[in-house]
Each structure stands twice: as C-alpha cells, then as structure tokens.
Design a protein around this motif. Structure first.
Motif, mmCIF file in Angstrom:
data_model
loop_
_atom_site.group_PDB
_atom_site.id
_atom_site.type_symbol
_atom_site.label_atom_id
_atom_site.label_comp_id
_atom_site.label_asym_id
_atom_site.label_seq_id
_atom_site.Cartn_x
_atom_site.Cartn_y
_atom_site.Cartn_z
ATOM 1 N N UNK A 49 0.839 -1.166 0.000
ATOM 2 C CA UNK A 49 0.000 0.000 0.000
ATOM 3 C C UNK A 49 0.892 1.240 0.000
ATOM 4 N N UNK A 50 0.543 2.189 -0.831
ATOM 5 C CA UNK A 50 1.311 3.424 -0.903
ATOM 6 C C UNK A 50 0.550 4.552 -0.220
ATOM 7 N N UNK A 51 1.309 5.450 0.398
ATOM 8 C CA UNK A 51 0.724 6.574 1.123
ATOM 9 C C UNK A 51 1.232 7.882 0.565
ATOM 10 N N UNK A 52 0.404 8.889 0.625
ATOM 11 C CA UNK A 52 0.771 10.256 0.301
ATOM 12 C C UNK A 52 0.794 11.012 1.626
ATOM 13 N N UNK A 53 1.823 11.817 1.848
ATOM 14 C CA UNK A 53 1.966 12.528 3.114
ATOM 15 C C UNK A 53 1.888 14.037 2.896
ATOM 16 N N UNK A 54 1.370 14.720 3.898
ATOM 17 C CA UNK A 54 1.332 16.176 3.904
ATOM 18 C C UNK A 54 1.771 16.652 5.281
ATOM 19 N N UNK A 55 2.712 17.566 5.297
ATOM 20 C CA UNK A 55 3.228 18.109 6.559
ATOM 21 C C UNK A 55 2.668 19.508 6.771
ATOM 22 N N UNK A 56 2.230 19.760 8.003
ATOM 23 C CA UNK A 56 1.689 21.061 8.371
ATOM 24 C C UNK A 56 2.412 21.572 9.608
ATOM 25 N N UNK A 57 2.630 22.876 9.651
ATOM 26 C CA UNK A 57 3.147 23.521 10.861
ATOM 27 C C UNK A 57 2.122 24.574 11.242
ATOM 28 N N UNK A 58 1.559 24.428 12.428
ATOM 29 C CA UNK A 58 0.498 25.324 12.877
ATOM 30 C C UNK A 58 1.018 26.147 14.051
ATOM 31 N N UNK A 59 0.953 27.475 13.926
ATOM 32 C CA UNK A 59 1.462 28.342 14.995
ATOM 33 C C UNK A 59 0.672 28.199 16.295
ATOM 34 N N UNK A 60 1.265 28.661 17.349
ATOM 35 C CA UNK A 60 0.672 28.504 18.680
ATOM 36 C C UNK A 60 -0.584 29.332 18.887
ATOM 37 N N UNK A 61 -0.828 30.375 18.060
ATOM 38 C CA UNK A 61 -1.995 31.217 18.289
ATOM 39 C C UNK A 61 -3.297 30.608 17.774
ATOM 40 N N UNK A 62 -3.252 29.427 17.159
ATOM 41 C CA UNK A 62 -4.477 28.710 16.784
ATOM 42 C C UNK A 62 -4.950 27.901 17.991
ATOM 43 N N UNK A 63 -6.234 27.988 18.291
ATOM 44 C CA UNK A 63 -6.764 27.233 19.432
ATOM 45 C C UNK A 63 -6.858 25.748 19.093
ATOM 46 N N UNK A 64 -6.966 24.968 20.119
ATOM 47 C CA UNK A 64 -7.094 23.525 19.935
ATOM 48 C C UNK A 64 -8.346 23.181 19.133
ATOM 49 N N UNK A 65 -9.447 23.870 19.403
ATOM 50 C CA UNK A 65 -10.691 23.593 18.684
ATOM 51 C C UNK A 65 -10.582 24.000 17.213
ATOM 52 N N UNK A 66 -9.864 25.074 16.920
ATOM 53 C CA UNK A 66 -9.679 25.490 15.524
ATOM 54 C C UNK A 66 -8.856 24.458 14.753
ATOM 55 N N UNK A 67 -7.816 23.944 15.379
ATOM 56 C CA UNK A 67 -6.983 22.921 14.739
ATOM 57 C C UNK A 67 -7.791 21.649 14.533
ATOM 58 N N UNK A 68 -8.587 21.287 15.520
ATOM 59 C CA UNK A 68 -9.433 20.101 15.410
ATOM 60 C C UNK A 68 -10.408 20.230 14.254
ATOM 61 N N UNK A 69 -11.059 21.391 14.143
ATOM 62 C CA UNK A 69 -12.000 21.621 13.034
ATOM 63 C C UNK A 69 -11.299 21.510 11.684
ATOM 64 N N UNK A 70 -10.096 22.078 11.590
ATOM 65 C CA UNK A 70 -9.344 22.028 10.336
ATOM 66 C C UNK A 70 -8.998 20.593 9.957
ATOM 67 N N UNK A 71 -8.555 19.806 10.940
ATOM 68 C CA UNK A 71 -8.179 18.419 10.664
ATOM 69 C C UNK A 71 -9.398 17.563 10.316
ATOM 70 N N UNK A 72 -10.521 17.807 10.968
ATOM 71 C CA UNK A 72 -11.753 17.076 10.655
ATOM 72 C C UNK A 72 -12.198 17.389 9.233
ATOM 73 N N UNK A 73 -12.094 18.651 8.855
ATOM 74 C CA UNK A 73 -12.453 19.067 7.491
ATOM 75 C C UNK A 73 -11.593 18.353 6.445
ATOM 76 N N UNK A 74 -10.297 18.290 6.702
ATOM 77 C CA UNK A 74 -9.399 17.598 5.771
ATOM 78 C C UNK A 74 -9.683 16.100 5.725
#
Length: 66
Positions: free
Chosen positions: A1-26
């Motif tokens: 099985x082959x995988x495609x990877x994406x790396x993200x760097x998220x600054x500290x001023x994003x809240x935990x809930x905002x990051x969670x929403x972004x990851x759920x959307x993706x």
C-alpha cells in the motif's frame, strides 16, 4: 500500500478547537488521516497527515460491434 503525506506547521496562536476543526475538514473532504502530531515547547504543532494512494487500472473492453 502506498501513502501520500502532507506536513503542516500550525502556529501557537491557533486554538485547539480550531486545529481540530481544520483536521476534521481535511479528513472528511480530502481523505486524510492523522499520522503524527508533535507539540513543541513553544506551542507550535507539527502535524503529518497521510492518505492512501489508489491506483486505477486501465480497463480494456473487447466487445463485439453489432
């Protein structure tokens, strides 16, 4: 099985809930899943997402012309 990877760097001023929403959307719309999450001492999040690479085989149809 082959995988495609994406790396993200998220600054500290994003809240935990905002990051969670972004990851759920993706995950829901892009098929990504969480592979790794690293929280650095300064609050920056380093995230690695992955998704399966699905290779489609070409289909050849040998039908009769009638």
């Amino acid at each position: 099985m082959e995988w495609q990877f994406e790396r993200l760097v998220i600054p500290r001023d994003f809240t935990r809930s905002a990051v969670t929403r972004m990851l759920v959307e993706r995950a829901e719309h892009g098929g990504w899943e969480l592979d790794r999450l690293q929280l650095s001492p300064d609050g920056t999040r380093r995230i690695v997402l992955r998704r399966k690479i699905i290779r489609q085989r070409s289909t050849v149809y040998f039908g009769t012309l009638a």
